[in-house]
Design a protein around this motif. Structure first.
Motif, mmCIF file in Angstrom:
data_model
loop_
_atom_site.group_PDB
_atom_site.id
_atom_site.type_symbol
_atom_site.label_atom_id
_atom_site.label_comp_id
_atom_site.label_asym_id
_atom_site.label_seq_id
_atom_site.Cartn_x
_atom_site.Cartn_y
_atom_site.Cartn_z
ATOM 1 N N VAL A 19 0.825 -1.204 0.000
ATOM 2 C CA VAL A 19 0.000 0.000 0.000
ATOM 3 C C VAL A 19 0.864 1.260 0.000
ATOM 4 N N TYR A 20 0.521 2.218 -0.860
ATOM 5 C CA TYR A 20 1.045 3.583 -0.745
ATOM 6 C C TYR A 20 -0.042 4.416 -0.096
ATOM 7 N N LEU A 21 0.326 5.181 0.943
ATOM 8 C CA LEU A 21 -0.629 6.085 1.593
ATOM 9 C C LEU A 21 -0.163 7.506 1.291
ATOM 10 N N ARG A 22 -0.976 8.225 0.515
ATOM 11 C CA ARG A 22 -0.535 9.528 0.027
ATOM 12 C C ARG A 22 -1.412 10.657 0.590
ATOM 13 N N ASP A 23 -0.748 11.719 1.045
ATOM 14 C CA ASP A 23 -1.474 12.941 1.417
ATOM 15 C C ASP A 23 -0.669 14.125 0.887
ATOM 16 N N ILE A 24 -1.250 15.327 1.001
ATOM 17 C CA ILE A 24 -0.559 16.459 0.384
ATOM 18 C C ILE A 24 0.619 16.977 1.201
ATOM 19 N N GLU A 25 0.603 16.724 2.507
ATOM 20 C CA GLU A 25 1.733 17.167 3.337
ATOM 21 C C GLU A 25 2.219 15.994 4.181
ATOM 22 N N ASP A 26 3.534 15.986 4.412
ATOM 23 C CA ASP A 26 4.109 14.851 5.137
ATOM 24 C C ASP A 26 3.526 14.716 6.546
ATOM 25 N N ARG A 27 3.187 15.858 7.174
ATOM 26 C CA ARG A 27 2.667 15.735 8.554
ATOM 27 C C ARG A 27 1.337 14.971 8.570
ATOM 28 N N PHE A 28 0.541 15.083 7.478
ATOM 29 C CA PHE A 28 -0.722 14.322 7.437
ATOM 30 C C PHE A 28 -0.435 12.839 7.194
ATOM 31 N N VAL A 29 0.594 12.566 6.376
ATOM 32 C CA VAL A 29 0.982 11.165 6.133
ATOM 33 C C VAL A 29 1.425 10.546 7.460
ATOM 34 N N GLN A 30 2.274 11.281 8.183
ATOM 35 C CA GLN A 30 2.807 10.754 9.457
ATOM 36 C C GLN A 30 1.693 10.557 10.478
ATOM 37 N N ARG A 31 0.741 11.490 10.505
ATOM 38 C CA ARG A 31 -0.393 11.356 11.435
ATOM 39 C C ARG A 31 -1.185 10.077 11.099
ATOM 40 N N GLY A 32 -1.415 9.850 9.801
ATOM 41 C CA GLY A 32 -2.152 8.644 9.371
ATOM 42 C C GLY A 32 -1.410 7.378 9.745
ATOM 43 N N LEU A 33 -0.097 7.368 9.516
ATOM 44 C CA LEU A 33 0.709 6.180 9.860
ATOM 45 C C LEU A 33 0.700 5.964 11.375
ATOM 46 N N GLY A 34 0.727 7.081 12.120
ATOM 47 C CA GLY A 34 0.712 7.004 13.595
ATOM 48 C C GLY A 34 -0.573 6.360 14.103
ATOM 49 N N VAL A 35 -1.700 6.701 13.472
ATOM 50 C CA VAL A 35 -2.990 6.131 13.888
ATOM 51 C C VAL A 35 -2.984 4.618 13.639
ATOM 52 N N ILE A 36 -2.444 4.213 12.486
ATOM 53 C CA ILE A 36 -2.394 2.771 12.154
ATOM 54 C C ILE A 36 -1.534 2.044 13.191
ATOM 55 N N GLU A 37 -0.378 2.620 13.482
ATOM 56 C CA GLU A 37 0.559 2.054 14.473
ATOM 57 C C GLU A 37 -0.161 1.849 15.811
ATOM 58 N N LYS A 38 -0.922 2.891 16.202
ATOM 59 C CA LYS A 38 -1.607 2.862 17.500
ATOM 60 C C LYS A 38 -2.611 1.696 17.562
ATOM 61 N N PHE A 39 -3.415 1.546 16.497
ATOM 62 C CA PHE A 39 -4.432 0.485 16.544
ATOM 63 C C PHE A 39 -3.811 -0.900 16.435
ATOM 64 N N LEU A 40 -2.708 -1.011 15.679
ATOM 65 C CA LEU A 40 -2.039 -2.323 15.596
ATOM 66 C C LEU A 40 -1.405 -2.669 16.950
ATOM 67 N N SER A 41 -0.850 -1.656 17.625
ATOM 68 C CA SER A 41 -0.251 -1.905 18.951
ATOM 69 C C SER A 41 -1.311 -2.369 19.933
ATOM 70 N N ARG A 42 -2.518 -1.789 19.808
ATOM 71 C CA ARG A 42 -3.623 -2.197 20.683
ATOM 72 C C ARG A 42 -3.969 -3.668 20.432
ATOM 73 N N ASP A 43 -3.945 -4.061 19.154
ATOM 74 C CA ASP A 43 -4.206 -5.476 18.822
ATOM 75 C C ASP A 43 -3.153 -6.383 19.453
ATOM 76 N N VAL A 44 -1.889 -5.932 19.431
ATOM 77 C CA VAL A 44 -0.804 -6.732 20.017
ATOM 78 C C VAL A 44 -1.024 -6.839 21.532
ATOM 79 N N ALA A 45 -1.336 -5.690 22.158
ATOM 80 C CA ALA A 45 -1.546 -5.675 23.616
ATOM 81 C C ALA A 45 -2.691 -6.616 24.009
ATOM 82 N N LYS A 46 -3.702 -6.727 23.133
ATOM 83 C CA LYS A 46 -4.861 -7.590 23.444
ATOM 84 C C LYS A 46 -4.642 -9.027 22.990
ATOM 85 N N GLY A 47 -3.441 -9.320 22.463
ATOM 86 C CA GLY A 47 -3.117 -10.695 22.084
ATOM 87 C C GLY A 47 -3.741 -11.144 20.773
#
Ligand SMILES: CC(=O)CC(=O)SCCNC(=O)CCNC(=O)[C@H](O)C(C)(C)COP(=O)(O)OP(=O)(O)OC[C@H]1O[C@@H](n2cnc3c(N)ncnc32)[C@H](O)[C@@H]1OP(=O)(O)O
Ligand SMILES: NC(=O)C1=CN([C@@H]2O[C@H](COP(=O)(O)OP(=O)(O)OC[C@H]3O[C@@H](n4cnc5c(N)ncnc54)[C@H](OP(=O)(O)O)[C@@H]3O)[C@@H](O)[C@H]2O)C=CC1
Length: 290
Positions: free
Chosen positions: A27-55
């Protein structure tokens, strides 16, 4: 299908990128500014970490999913993708401009899908040279949790395009439902007037924000009250959808609540701007007073 570009890294785009990568796509995740790309990647990271924490996932699985997502501000990698899913702001002109540009960049074989909540798929498709390979792929918010994908066929969408997008939705673990291209499709034709009516209840002083939400939560077993849900969707998006219904059907029953119009004018866009029918801060969600 191997590679997918998701354009727009907001709440929907990041969720779509996550479920696509979970299903094994690059997947390529594209936005017009890098800070929006990073924010989007951060949200994905957060929810995946929650999945890991919940096993529910291992660290290795999380790393593999994140490794399949490449953030970018460049549209050019769309040329290497089999499908582009657009999830930018709910604004017709912005979407038309984006699809014109993508049509120049991508080979004829690339499929285009829009995650629009209400805008005409047929009109978006018509600015490209591939209206037969253009479709609505309408995910629900939050994407990783919600089961439905409304698949909207424009007037020229081919059976092959429909079949491929249907299979893709299933590969992402979703349930596709076929719908024709009329304002608001089915989801927002039914949902948004209910949210708008809840806003009128506040506007007309029938009840307060929390009271309206409580009636619908406890009385109708909705997981979120309508005003909490409107804030969650984004009030700018809600207003755009009401305007599409109003202009599309020319029926006054779809007029947007003046309070919604005023709040969007004030920049109160709901949860994403920190303020909507509720104020979101360290104290949680405090209902707006009227
Ligand atoms: C406007 C349009 O065009 C179309 C639309 O999308 S309209 C909007 C459609 N969506 C809705 O109607 C959502 C209604 N609300 C709900 O269903 C629920 O409130 C909700 C699923 C959002 C949250 O559920 P909740 O029980 O209140 O909260 P919470 O316990 O925090 O979350 C439930 C689960 O969802 C997960 N979740 C919540 N938000 C998430 C997100 N953004 N991404 C990934 N997972 C998320 C949580 O991790 C949690 O999972 P576990 O319990 O297994 O850990
Ligand atoms: N919110 C919801 O519940 C749902 C929304 N949708 C639809 O999904 C789409 C996106 O909504 P949502 O994620 O909520 O909106 P957001 O406001 O969260 O995100 C939109 C993102 O797209 C970016 N963007 C704007 N223009 C461009 C562009 N030309 N190229 C790339 N990125 C761009 C925005 O950047 P910037 O911040 O700079 O504007 C922002 O980061 C809309 O069409 C909406 O109707 C569909 C289902 C549910």
């Amino acid at each position: 299908m191997q590679r997918i570009m998701v354009v727009g890294a907001g709440q929907m785009g990041s969720g779509i990128a996550q479920v696509a990568a979970q299903a094994g796509y690059q997947v390529y995740l594209r936005d017009i500014e890098d800070r929006f790309v990073q924010r989007g990647l951060g949200v994905i990271e957060k929810f995946l970490s929650r999945d890991v924490a919940k096993g529910r996932r291992t660290e290795e699985e999380k790393a593999a999913i994140l490794g399949r997502i490449t953030g970018t501000v460049d549209l050019a990698p769309a040329a290497q993708c089999d499908l582009v899913i657009e999830a930018i702001v709910e604004n017709l002109e912005a979407k038309l401009a984006l699809f014109r540009e993508l049509d120049q960049i991508c080979p004829e074989t690339t499929l285009f899908a829009s995650n629009t909540s209400s805008l005409p798929i047929t009109q978006l498709a018509a600015v490209t040279r591939r209206p037969d390979r253009f479709i609505g792929m309408h995910f629900m918010n939050p994407v990783p949790v919600m089961q439905l994908v409304e698949v909207i066929r424009g007037i020229a969408t081919s059976d092959e395009t429909y079949a491929r997008i249907r299979s893709l939705a299933e590969a992402m673990g979703k349930t596709p439902v076929e719908v024709n291209d009329f304002p608001g499709f089915v989801s927002n034709r039914v949902l948004m007037p209910m949210l708008n009516e809840a806003m009128f209840c506040v506007y007309e002083g029938i009840a307060g924000v929390e009271e309206v939400d409580t009636v619908m939560k406890l009385g109708m077993n909705h997981p979120m009250g309508p005003l909490t849900l409107a804030d969650f969707i984004g009030l700018d998006t809600c207003l755009s959808i009401m305007n599409v219904l109003y202009e599309g059907f020319k029926d006054p029953k779809y007029r947007p609540c003046p309070l919604l119009v005023q709040m969007v004018q004030a920049g109160y866009l709901g949860r994403k701007s920190g303020r909507g029918f509720y104020i979101y801060d360290e104290n949680g969600a405090t209902p707006m007073k009227r």
